[in-house]
Design an enzyme around this catalytic site. Structure first.
Site, PDB file in Angstrom:
ATOM      1  N   GLY A  18       0.772  -1.240   0.000  1.00  0.00           N
ATOM      2  CA  GLY A  18       0.000   0.000   0.000  1.00  0.00           C
ATOM      3  C   GLY A  18       0.800   1.285   0.000  1.00  0.00           C
ATOM      4  O   GLY A  18       0.337   2.300   0.528  1.00  0.00           O
ATOM      5  N   ASN A  20       1.369   3.069  -2.638  1.00  0.00           N
ATOM      6  CA  ASN A  20       0.593   3.998  -3.480  1.00  0.00           C
ATOM      7  C   ASN A  20      -0.619   4.534  -2.724  1.00  0.00           C
ATOM      8  O   ASN A  20      -0.951   5.708  -2.832  1.00  0.00           O
ATOM      9  CB  ASN A  20       0.154   3.322  -4.792  1.00  0.00           C
ATOM     10  CG  ASN A  20       1.260   3.350  -5.832  1.00  0.00           C
ATOM     11  OD1 ASN A  20       1.563   4.403  -6.389  1.00  0.00           O
ATOM     12  ND2 ASN A  20       1.879   2.205  -6.065  1.00  0.00           N
ATOM     13  N   HIS A 115       0.269   0.978 -13.133  1.00  0.00           N
ATOM     14  CA  HIS A 115       1.035  -0.182 -13.577  1.00  0.00           C
ATOM     15  C   HIS A 115       2.519   0.200 -13.618  1.00  0.00           C
ATOM     16  O   HIS A 115       2.853   1.270 -14.138  1.00  0.00           O
ATOM     17  CB  HIS A 115       0.553  -0.634 -14.962  1.00  0.00           C
ATOM     18  CG  HIS A 115       1.219  -1.888 -15.409  1.00  0.00           C
ATOM     19  ND1 HIS A 115       0.880  -3.127 -14.911  1.00  0.00           N
ATOM     20  CD2 HIS A 115       2.229  -2.096 -16.285  1.00  0.00           C
ATOM     21  CE1 HIS A 115       1.651  -4.044 -15.471  1.00  0.00           C
ATOM     22  NE2 HIS A 115       2.483  -3.446 -16.313  1.00  0.00           N
ATOM     23  N   ASP A 156      -4.795  -4.493 -17.670  1.00  0.00           N
ATOM     24  CA  ASP A 156      -3.785  -3.457 -17.947  1.00  0.00           C
ATOM     25  C   ASP A 156      -4.058  -2.725 -19.257  1.00  0.00           C
ATOM     26  O   ASP A 156      -3.160  -2.511 -20.086  1.00  0.00           O
ATOM     27  CB  ASP A 156      -2.370  -4.071 -17.979  1.00  0.00           C
ATOM     28  CG  ASP A 156      -1.936  -4.543 -16.610  1.00  0.00           C
ATOM     29  OD1 ASP A 156      -2.408  -3.976 -15.601  1.00  0.00           O
ATOM     30  OD2 ASP A 156      -1.125  -5.482 -16.538  1.00  0.00           O
TER      31      ASP A 156
HETATM   32  C1  GRF Z   1       2.947  -1.051  -7.651  1.00  0.00           C
HETATM   33  O1  GRF Z   1       4.160  -1.278  -8.284  1.00  0.00           O
HETATM   34  C2  GRF Z   1       1.843  -0.843  -8.660  1.00  0.00           C
HETATM   35  O2  GRF Z   1       2.285  -0.261  -9.839  1.00  0.00           O
HETATM   36  C3  GRF Z   1       1.369  -2.249  -8.943  1.00  0.00           C
HETATM   37  O3  GRF Z   1       1.486  -2.918  -7.708  1.00  0.00           O
HETATM   38  C4  GRF Z   1       2.447  -2.280  -6.885  1.00  0.00           C
HETATM   39  C5  GRF Z   1       1.756  -1.929  -5.610  1.00  0.00           C
HETATM   40  O4  GRF Z   1       2.605  -1.403  -4.645  1.00  0.00           O
HETATM   41  N1  GRF Z   1       0.056  -2.231  -9.537  1.00  0.00           N
HETATM   42  P1  GRF Z   1       2.019  -0.765  -3.324  1.00  0.00           P
HETATM   43  O5  GRF Z   1       1.128  -1.830  -2.663  1.00  0.00           O
HETATM   44  O6  GRF Z   1       1.249   0.460  -3.694  1.00  0.00           O
HETATM   45  O7  GRF Z   1       3.212  -0.455  -2.483  1.00  0.00           O
END
Ligand code: GRF
Length: 215
Positions: A18, A20, A115, A156
């Site tokens: 998490g 992001n 992505h 995607d």
């Molecule tokens: C990220 O690299 C995102 O692009 C992909 O999964 C990963 C998630 O990372 N879809 P996080 O859980 O947000 O750290």
């Protein structure tokens, strides 16, 4: 849709760490994104993303796919929770399950995904996490990056909102590359959400066009 007077309501779907999600929460709290995260849903009980949500007093739900007959019914349950919270935008942030076509129709042009590569390269089934960066290094490309896109019924796929390039170095490992790409993800995901919240994104002929002037 909710009253967006106080900004948009965002629902985030997660499966993992998490980071992001954290970038999105922080960008809402700082006022960079005019909006707030109103619910976080995970398909995995142990996803650290759920802890991150709780630390910010955001409702964090674990919905177990095993409790549903198939992905259609699972997607239906998720959509019920998002509708309950009057979510305007659904953000997939490291969410590893494919949502049903019905779900995608219900939230048409209101689902985003991030992505860790420059789509349409290095995407599709099986292309997640370290697999992406391994494939990138193996292919010998010199540039990779990350993509934020609206989600359609294909994996995607869907109109691209923002991309950021990252150089692939000769001595890169998937881990080192992932770290540099992730840093950029944390910038472009909040930026894309901000543009959405400010109603600056338009889809014309399947492409995202940024509105610049006043309307
Ligand atoms: C990220 O690299 C995102 O692009 C992909 O999964 C990963 C998630 O990372 N879809 P996080 O859980 O947000 O750290």
């Amino acid at each position: 849709m909710s009253d967006t007077g106080k900004g948009i309501k965002i629902g985030v779907l997660v499966s993992g760490g998490g980071t992001n999600l954290q970038a999105i929460i922080d960008s809402c709290e700082s006022g960079y994104i005019p909006g707030r995260v109103v619910v976080v849903i995970s398909n995995r009980k142990d996803a650290y993303a759920l802890e991150r949500a709780k630390k910010h007093n955001i409702p964090a739900l674990f919905i177990n796919p095993k409790d549903y007959k198939n992905l259609d019914e699972y997607s239906e349950k998720i959509s019920e929770e998002l509708i309950k919270k009057e979510v305007d935008l659904v953000c997939l942030a490291g969410f590893l399950l494919k949502l049903s076509p019905e779900f995608v129709r219900k939230f048409k042009n209101r689902i985003m995904n991030i992505h860790p590569a420059l789509l349409p390269s290095f995407g599709g089934p099986g292309m997640y996490g370290h697999h992406v960066h391994e494939a990138v290094i193996k292919s010998g490309v010199k540039i990779t990056g990350c993509t934020v896109h609206f989600v359609d019924e294909e994996y995607d796929h869907g109109p691209i909102i923002l991309q950021k390039a990252v150089e692939v170095k000769d001595d890169d490992t998937p881990e080192k590359l992932a770290e540099r790409v992730l840093k950029e993800e944390h910038k472009i995901y909040p930026e894309a959400i901000k543009l959405f919240a400010e109603k600056k994104l338009e889809i014309i002929d399947g492409k995202v066009v940024k509105k610049t002037g006043r309307t």
